[in-house]
Design a protein around this motif. Structure first.
Motif, PDB file in Angstrom:
ATOM      1  N   ALA A 178      31.952  45.677  38.777  1.00 13.52           N
ATOM      2  CA  ALA A 178      32.861  45.063  38.013  1.00 13.52           C
ATOM      3  C   ALA A 178      33.354  44.829  36.748  1.00 13.52           C
ATOM      4  O   ALA A 178      33.905  44.352  36.459  1.00 13.52           O
ATOM      5  CB  ALA A 178      33.163  44.212  39.635  1.00 13.52           C
ATOM      6  N   ALA A 179      31.733  43.621  36.775  1.00 15.29           N
ATOM      7  CA  ALA A 179      31.504  43.180  35.219  1.00 15.29           C
ATOM      8  C   ALA A 179      32.593  43.384  33.958  1.00 15.29           C
ATOM      9  O   ALA A 179      33.210  43.055  33.301  1.00 15.29           O
ATOM     10  CB  ALA A 179      30.410  42.271  35.373  1.00 15.29           C
ATOM     11  N   LEU A 180      31.499  44.908  34.297  1.00 11.74           N
ATOM     12  CA  LEU A 180      32.227  45.615  32.956  1.00 11.74           C
ATOM     13  C   LEU A 180      33.751  45.802  33.218  1.00 11.74           C
ATOM     14  O   LEU A 180      34.992  46.031  31.953  1.00 11.74           O
ATOM     15  CB  LEU A 180      31.438  46.683  33.026  1.00 11.74           C
ATOM     16  N   ASN A 181      34.778  46.873  34.417  1.00  5.77           N
ATOM     17  CA  ASN A 181      35.564  46.344  34.112  1.00  5.77           C
ATOM     18  C   ASN A 181      36.673  45.601  34.004  1.00  5.77           C
ATOM     19  O   ASN A 181      37.435  45.064  33.368  1.00  5.77           O
ATOM     20  CB  ASN A 181      35.800  46.783  35.954  1.00  5.77           C
ATOM     21  N   TRP A 203      38.888  45.181  30.644  1.00  4.42           N
ATOM     22  CA  TRP A 203      40.465  44.453  30.810  1.00  4.42           C
ATOM     23  C   TRP A 203      40.889  43.380  29.687  1.00  4.42           C
ATOM     24  O   TRP A 203      41.847  43.123  29.612  1.00  4.42           O
ATOM     25  CB  TRP A 203      40.494  43.712  32.303  1.00  4.42           C
ATOM     26  N   VAL A 204      40.022  42.466  30.624  1.00  2.00           N
ATOM     27  CA  VAL A 204      40.696  41.494  29.719  1.00  2.00           C
ATOM     28  C   VAL A 204      40.722  41.470  27.625  1.00  2.00           C
ATOM     29  O   VAL A 204      41.027  41.434  26.875  1.00  2.00           O
ATOM     30  CB  VAL A 204      39.478  39.967  29.795  1.00  2.00           C
ATOM     31  N   GLU A 233      45.507  43.040  22.963  1.00  3.05           N
ATOM     32  CA  GLU A 233      46.371  44.409  23.064  1.00  3.05           C
ATOM     33  C   GLU A 233      47.681  44.754  22.725  1.00  3.05           C
ATOM     34  O   GLU A 233      47.908  44.805  23.899  1.00  3.05           O
ATOM     35  CB  GLU A 233      45.623  45.842  22.724  1.00  3.05           C
ATOM     36  N   PRO A 234      48.539  44.081  22.332  1.00  2.00           N
ATOM     37  CA  PRO A 234      49.735  43.635  22.765  1.00  2.00           C
ATOM     38  C   PRO A 234      50.628  45.298  23.250  1.00  2.00           C
ATOM     39  O   PRO A 234      51.190  45.252  23.764  1.00  2.00           O
ATOM     40  CB  PRO A 234      50.670  44.090  20.930  1.00  2.00           C
ATOM     41  N   LEU A 235      50.109  45.994  22.848  1.00  3.07           N
ATOM     42  CA  LEU A 235      50.495  47.843  22.873  1.00  3.07           C
ATOM     43  C   LEU A 235      50.578  48.409  24.402  1.00  3.07           C
ATOM     44  O   LEU A 235      51.682  48.708  25.192  1.00  3.07           O
ATOM     45  CB  LEU A 235      50.201  48.781  22.483  1.00  3.07           C
ATOM     46  N   TRP A 239      49.001  42.596  38.732  1.00  5.12           N
ATOM     47  CA  TRP A 239      48.228  43.477  40.418  1.00  5.12           C
ATOM     48  C   TRP A 239      46.898  44.054  39.748  1.00  5.12           C
ATOM     49  O   TRP A 239      46.033  43.540  40.574  1.00  5.12           O
ATOM     50  CB  TRP A 239      49.235  44.309  40.905  1.00  5.12           C
ATOM     51  N   ASP A 240      46.765  44.565  38.695  1.00  4.31           N
ATOM     52  CA  ASP A 240      45.281  44.894  37.958  1.00  4.31           C
ATOM     53  C   ASP A 240      44.278  43.806  37.981  1.00  4.31           C
ATOM     54  O   ASP A 240      43.317  43.394  38.434  1.00  4.31           O
ATOM     55  CB  ASP A 240      45.616  45.468  36.461  1.00  4.31           C
ATOM     56  N   GLY A 241      44.596  42.300  37.779  1.00  5.40           N
ATOM     57  CA  GLY A 241      43.827  41.324  37.713  1.00  5.40           C
ATOM     58  C   GLY A 241      44.056  41.387  38.378  1.00  5.40           C
ATOM     59  O   GLY A 241      42.339  41.007  38.656  1.00  5.40           O
ATOM     60  N   LEU A 242      44.752  41.319  39.653  1.00  2.00           N
ATOM     61  CA  LEU A 242      43.892  40.769  41.404  1.00  2.00           C
ATOM     62  C   LEU A 242      42.939  41.354  41.889  1.00  2.00           C
ATOM     63  O   LEU A 242      42.216  41.112  42.956  1.00  2.00           O
ATOM     64  CB  LEU A 242      45.496  40.960  42.138  1.00  2.00           C
ATOM     65  N   LEU A 243      42.991  42.963  41.747  1.00  4.01           N
ATOM     66  CA  LEU A 243      42.386  44.028  41.815  1.00  4.01           C
ATOM     67  C   LEU A 243      40.727  44.210  41.164  1.00  4.01           C
ATOM     68  O   LEU A 243      39.752  43.779  41.707  1.00  4.01           O
ATOM     69  CB  LEU A 243      42.722  45.604  41.507  1.00  4.01           C
ATOM     70  N   TYR A 244      40.675  43.465  39.916  1.00  3.64           N
ATOM     71  CA  TYR A 244      39.709  43.753  38.990  1.00  3.64           C
ATOM     72  C   TYR A 244      38.737  42.605  39.316  1.00  3.64           C
ATOM     73  O   TYR A 244      37.491  42.191  39.566  1.00  3.64           O
ATOM     74  CB  TYR A 244      39.771  43.704  37.365  1.00  3.64           C
ATOM     75  N   VAL A 245      39.784  41.251  39.014  1.00  7.67           N
ATOM     76  CA  VAL A 245      39.005  39.767  39.574  1.00  7.67           C
ATOM     77  C   VAL A 245      38.236  40.242  41.298  1.00  7.67           C
ATOM     78  O   VAL A 245      37.306  39.898  41.865  1.00  7.67           O
ATOM     79  CB  VAL A 245      39.916  39.319  39.673  1.00  7.67           C
TER      80      VAL A 245
END
Lengths: 104, 217
Positions: B165-168, B172-173, B178-180, B192-198
């Protein structure tokens, strides 16, 4: 080099109280009155110290008819050494606001 | 106004409750609390003493309670981590299908990006390195390992869980820089991704802290 004592202020107070009479067996309530710690702080600290072999405990004699025997506590030699280090560190540096207790 | 008798009997009841709440390996302490109450006196001091005993007992009870011993929690965690692992593997397959067409995964690209214009993702797929894909696969593998250990009721699951989870979260961070990547998805997708990962990392931390507390008993 010895590691600094990483104990909470309450545990340091308890260690100091126990180290003041290192040979004497002490009761929980007596320690509570002396340190000003409530039972909700005192018992977890006593349990952790016992778990880590820094404190020994035994059952005392019953103090009267119908009264159950009470638990008594005393520092082990390891606990005494820790208490002495803790008091030296406290004297040389101000206590931090709150540090994590030994494994607690 | 409370009479000393009622305060005393409430205190006695609270200490009895504390004694019953303490884990079995603390039975001596339960007896010690009961015996000590007799010497505290009567009235409010006994009541305060008893409340402290109850607080101690509940704290010890929580520390002795291993989360992974509860079947419902075990299965919920296994499903959740399985879903996370599968989600990451799909992303890996999507990028590979674009970057390495010789693997024969091209059909997957269209299927994974069904209904959306996957071509807008191409700049991001271009800059995704194999190193990143390796890291994603590692995270997914660790989640799957954690699932296997959870189902075997091994407390070591917590270590793989929190590590993955920490690596994930770290990956993500890093991707947010990465602007692209940022422009390839909507703000809602990123949130949503941030909510899931954190959230997953938080769950991992709870399991790890609980395991650590239990192992010191």
């Amino acid at each position: 080099m010895t590691r600094p004592v990483n104990a909470s202020r309450q545990t340091r107070r308890l260690l100091a109280a126990l180290a003041a009479k290192p040979r004497a067996w002490r009761h929980g309530y007596e320690l509570s009155k002396e340190t000003g710690l409530t039972s909700g702080t005192l018992y977890p600290s006593l349990m952790r110290l016992c778990d880590q072999g820094l404190l020994e405990s035994k059952w005392g004699e019953s103090e009267g008819t119908g009264r159950p025997p009470r638990h008594l506590y005393r520092l082990t030699s390891q606990g005494l050494a820790l208490a002495q280090r803790s008091s030296t560190e406290s004297a040389s540096a101000p206590l931090p606001g709150k540090t994590r207790e030994l494994k607690a | 106004m409370k009479s000393p008798l009622s305060c005393c009997s409430i205190a006695r009841a609270l200490v009895d409750l504390a004694a019953r709440s303490l884990p079995t390996h603390r039975a001596d302490w339960a007896a010690a609390m009961r015996a000590e109450l007799d010497c505290v006196g009567e009235g409010s001091s006994a009541f305060v003493w008893a409340l402290g005993c109850l607080r101690t007992a509940l704290g010890e009870r929580f520390l002795a309670w291993s989360l992974l011993d509860v079947r419902a929690i075990r299965w919920a965690l296994a499903l959740w981590l399985g879903y996370q692992a599968e989600d990451i593997l799909c992303d890996v397959a999507l990028v590979l299908s674009y970057k390495a067409p010789q693997l024969g995964l091209t059909a997957l690209l269209r299927r994974c990006a069904q209904g959306e214009d996957y071509q807008r993702l191409i700049p991001f797929l271009d800059v995704t390195t194999y190193w990143t894909l390796g890291a994603w696969t590692l995270v997914s593998g660790m989640y799957l390992l954690a699932v296997a250990l959870i189902l075997r009721r091994s407390s070591r699951a917590a270590n793989f869980f929190i590590l993955a989870a920490a690596l994930n979260v770290a990956l993500w961070v890093r991707e947010l820089g990465e602007p692209l990547y940022v422009s390839a998805f909507s703000l809602n997708d990123h949130l949503w991704d941030g909510l899931l990962y954190v959230g997953t990392a938080l769950l991992g931390w709870i399991c790890w802290a609980n395991r650590r507390a239990c192992s010191t008993l």
